[in-house]
Each structure stands twice: as C-alpha cells, then as structure tokens.
Design a protein around this motif. Structure first.
Motif, mmCIF file in Angstrom:
data_model
loop_
_atom_site.group_PDB
_atom_site.id
_atom_site.type_symbol
_atom_site.label_atom_id
_atom_site.label_comp_id
_atom_site.label_asym_id
_atom_site.label_seq_id
_atom_site.Cartn_x
_atom_site.Cartn_y
_atom_site.Cartn_z
ATOM 1 N N ARG A 106 0.802 -1.224 0.000
ATOM 2 C CA ARG A 106 0.000 0.000 0.000
ATOM 3 C C ARG A 106 0.834 1.274 0.000
ATOM 4 O O ARG A 106 0.371 2.314 -0.432
ATOM 5 C CB ARG A 106 -0.991 0.012 1.145
ATOM 6 C CG ARG A 106 -0.398 0.102 2.508
ATOM 7 C CD ARG A 106 -1.486 0.012 3.572
ATOM 8 N NE ARG A 106 -0.929 0.314 4.866
ATOM 9 C CZ ARG A 106 -1.347 1.281 5.638
ATOM 10 N NH1 ARG A 106 -2.351 2.030 5.251
ATOM 11 N NH2 ARG A 106 -0.794 1.512 6.795
ATOM 12 N N PHE A 107 2.091 1.217 0.433
ATOM 13 C CA PHE A 107 2.921 2.414 0.403
ATOM 14 C C PHE A 107 3.504 2.667 -0.978
ATOM 15 O O PHE A 107 4.088 3.708 -1.227
ATOM 16 C CB PHE A 107 4.007 2.344 1.479
ATOM 17 C CG PHE A 107 3.456 2.579 2.857
ATOM 18 C CD1 PHE A 107 3.352 3.858 3.362
ATOM 19 C CD2 PHE A 107 2.996 1.522 3.623
ATOM 20 C CE1 PHE A 107 2.809 4.089 4.613
ATOM 21 C CE2 PHE A 107 2.463 1.731 4.874
ATOM 22 C CZ PHE A 107 2.360 3.022 5.383
ATOM 23 N N ASN A 108 3.379 1.709 -1.873
ATOM 24 C CA ASN A 108 3.727 1.921 -3.272
ATOM 25 C C ASN A 108 2.478 1.983 -4.139
ATOM 26 O O ASN A 108 2.551 1.875 -5.353
ATOM 27 C CB ASN A 108 4.681 0.837 -3.783
ATOM 28 C CG ASN A 108 6.102 1.109 -3.358
ATOM 29 O OD1 ASN A 108 6.517 2.253 -3.254
ATOM 30 N ND2 ASN A 108 6.850 0.065 -3.084
ATOM 31 N N GLY A 109 1.300 2.118 -3.502
ATOM 32 C CA GLY A 109 0.079 2.393 -4.231
ATOM 33 C C GLY A 109 -0.793 1.203 -4.580
ATOM 34 O O GLY A 109 -1.793 1.369 -5.260
ATOM 35 N N TYR A 110 -0.458 -0.013 -4.115
ATOM 36 C CA TYR A 110 -1.228 -1.194 -4.508
ATOM 37 C C TYR A 110 -1.944 -1.809 -3.315
ATOM 38 O O TYR A 110 -1.315 -2.146 -2.318
ATOM 39 C CB TYR A 110 -0.309 -2.274 -5.099
ATOM 40 C CG TYR A 110 0.414 -1.826 -6.320
ATOM 41 C CD1 TYR A 110 -0.231 -1.800 -7.548
ATOM 42 C CD2 TYR A 110 1.737 -1.414 -6.267
ATOM 43 C CE1 TYR A 110 0.424 -1.376 -8.677
ATOM 44 C CE2 TYR A 110 2.397 -0.994 -7.392
ATOM 45 C CZ TYR A 110 1.739 -0.976 -8.598
ATOM 46 O OH TYR A 110 2.383 -0.551 -9.713
ATOM 47 N N ASP A 111 -3.258 -1.945 -3.419
ATOM 48 C CA ASP A 111 -3.968 -2.795 -2.473
ATOM 49 C C ASP A 111 -3.664 -4.245 -2.814
ATOM 50 O O ASP A 111 -3.482 -5.071 -1.940
ATOM 51 C CB ASP A 111 -5.479 -2.548 -2.523
ATOM 52 C CG ASP A 111 -5.871 -1.330 -1.706
ATOM 53 O OD1 ASP A 111 -5.099 -0.911 -0.826
ATOM 54 O OD2 ASP A 111 -6.960 -0.796 -1.955
ATOM 55 N N SER A 112 -3.634 -4.538 -4.117
ATOM 56 C CA SER A 112 -3.216 -5.874 -4.544
ATOM 57 C C SER A 112 -2.746 -5.833 -5.985
ATOM 58 O O SER A 112 -3.164 -4.993 -6.773
ATOM 59 C CB SER A 112 -4.347 -6.885 -4.391
ATOM 60 O OG SER A 112 -5.365 -6.650 -5.328
ATOM 61 N N VAL A 162 -0.799 -12.331 -17.505
ATOM 62 C CA VAL A 162 -1.730 -11.235 -17.261
ATOM 63 C C VAL A 162 -1.438 -10.670 -15.872
ATOM 64 O O VAL A 162 -1.042 -11.407 -14.965
ATOM 65 C CB VAL A 162 -3.203 -11.687 -17.397
ATOM 66 C CG1 VAL A 162 -3.566 -12.715 -16.343
ATOM 67 C CG2 VAL A 162 -4.148 -10.514 -17.376
ATOM 68 N N ARG A 163 -1.591 -9.362 -15.739
ATOM 69 C CA ARG A 163 -1.388 -8.686 -14.463
ATOM 70 C C ARG A 163 -2.613 -7.823 -14.170
ATOM 71 O O ARG A 163 -3.057 -7.060 -15.030
ATOM 72 C CB ARG A 163 -0.141 -7.815 -14.516
ATOM 73 C CG ARG A 163 0.165 -7.161 -13.184
ATOM 74 C CD ARG A 163 1.451 -6.389 -13.262
ATOM 75 N NE ARG A 163 1.139 -4.975 -13.403
ATOM 76 C CZ ARG A 163 2.028 -4.021 -13.536
ATOM 77 N NH1 ARG A 163 3.298 -4.307 -13.568
ATOM 78 N NH2 ARG A 163 1.658 -2.771 -13.649
ATOM 79 N N TYR A 164 -3.119 -7.949 -12.937
ATOM 80 C CA TYR A 164 -4.262 -7.150 -12.506
ATOM 81 C C TYR A 164 -3.823 -6.312 -11.311
ATOM 82 O O TYR A 164 -3.376 -6.850 -10.293
ATOM 83 C CB TYR A 164 -5.434 -8.054 -12.120
ATOM 84 C CG TYR A 164 -6.606 -7.294 -11.561
ATOM 85 C CD1 TYR A 164 -7.497 -6.656 -12.409
ATOM 86 C CD2 TYR A 164 -6.807 -7.194 -10.192
ATOM 87 C CE1 TYR A 164 -8.578 -5.939 -11.898
ATOM 88 C CE2 TYR A 164 -7.873 -6.487 -9.678
ATOM 89 C CZ TYR A 164 -8.745 -5.862 -10.526
ATOM 90 O OH TYR A 164 -9.806 -5.148 -10.019
ATOM 91 N N ASP A 165 -3.926 -4.990 -11.431
ATOM 92 C CA ASP A 165 -3.559 -4.069 -10.356
ATOM 93 C C ASP A 165 -4.811 -3.448 -9.765
ATOM 94 O O ASP A 165 -5.660 -2.935 -10.498
ATOM 95 C CB ASP A 165 -2.676 -2.930 -10.882
ATOM 96 C CG ASP A 165 -1.343 -3.407 -11.396
ATOM 97 O OD1 ASP A 165 -0.816 -4.385 -10.837
ATOM 98 O OD2 ASP A 165 -0.818 -2.802 -12.346
#
Length: 189
Positions: A112-118, A146-149
């Motif tokens: 989360r400190f780099n902007g991603y919940d998952s 595949v990548r999901y952000d």
C-alpha cells in the motif's frame, strides 16, 4: 548452502517475482524449504520497529515440481507505519521429456505504500532445459501472462504480459552453487 545470484529485470520496475525451477528429474531430495523471521526495535529519541518473515518450499516428484513462497515486511517509526508489504506465490513445472517442460506461476502482492492494495500476476508457458548436467544447468522459458492491479487510491487495471527468462546454475562444490537469472515481463499493446 551458499547461493549467490541476482535477477536482472526490466519488468515494470516493481516487486514482481519470477522464479525458474530446478529440473525435478535431477532433484536430490523430495522437499526443500526455508523459513526466516526477524524483528528489530529501537528506542531513544525516536521509537522504530521493523518486522520481516519469509518462507520458500518446493516439492519434487519424478516429472513435476511445485513451489510456494511468501514474505511479509513492516516498518514503523514513532507509531507511524512507513512500509507494509505482503507477497505470496506459487509455481509448478511439468517435464514433457528430458529437455522440454511446461510451467505456470501465480503471485499476489500487497504494497500500500507503493500504491497497490493488490497486484495479481499469472503466467504460463514453455521452457527448454538447454544444459542439465551435474555441474552446469541452463534453461530458458517464455509465455504469456496477465497482471491485474488494484490501486490503493481507487481504480484498477488489467495488462497482458509477455514473459521470458533464462537461468544458469553452476554447482561449484557440494555446498556451494552460483545462480544467475534474468527475466523480462513486458506489457503487450
């Protein structure tokens, strides 16, 4: 065992972890694993703490291998968290013959400190065992992914990936192995 190695990467310059598994037909034991954890606390003019934990487990069968890994890291200073990262993943390899194999890999990252919940990444593909001796091993692999952000500030994004990797190992002694790998996961247009 002493291992030295690195992964050169240009894959979105983030925490995407890719691994290249050993050939299950040459495994010396049916299971390998490691686990570690650490905690550091400091007090004085400021109070800070850092916690880390990680594990890696691999199971080998005659023509298949499965690997699971995970890690967590948290840091805080004066009761304010400054980093929080969790990562889990798994990988499988199935030998078609002594040179060709299929693989699949999935991973989940929360930072989360780099902007991603998952961040979820899934890849699958074909690999080729180029060298498979007792001293030297060289393999290359490629496939789609595949990548999901899911972003911390809202929104999400799905990207198609092209993945390629090469890995070299040199067994220097019974207890020392040199490992060098390189992968690239590139967003497809």
């Amino acid at each position: 065992m002493l291992s030295a190695g690195s992964f050169c990467h240009q894959a979105m310059a983030d925490n995407v972890l890719f691994t290249s598994m050993d050939d299950p037909s040459t495994a010396k034991k049916p299971f390998e694993g490691s686990a570690s954890a650490g905690y550091l606390a400091q007090t004085g003019n400021t109070t800070s703490s850092s916690m880390t934990a990680q594990t890696n487990m691999t199971w080998y069968q005659s023509s298949m291998a499965y690997s699971l890994w995970g890690n967590a890291a948290n840091t805080s200073s004066n009761d304010e968290r400054s980093s929080e990262t969790y990562n889990i993943g798994g990988r499988s390899r199935y030998n078609l013959n002594s040179y060709d194999y299929l693989f699949g890999q999935a991973s989940w990252l929360s930072d989360r400190f780099n902007g991603y919940d998952s961040r979820d990444v899934l890849t699958a593909g074909y690999g080729r065992q180029i060298l498979n001796g007792p001293v030297h091993s060289l393999r290359a692999e490629f496939g789609p992914g595949v990548r999901y952000d899911d972003f911390h500030d809202g929104g999400h994004e799905t990207k198609a990936l092209g993945y390629g990797a090469i890995s070299y190992q040199w067994q220097l002694t019974d207890t020392t192995k040199f490992v060098q790998g390189c992968f690239r996961a590139e967003q497809l247009q």
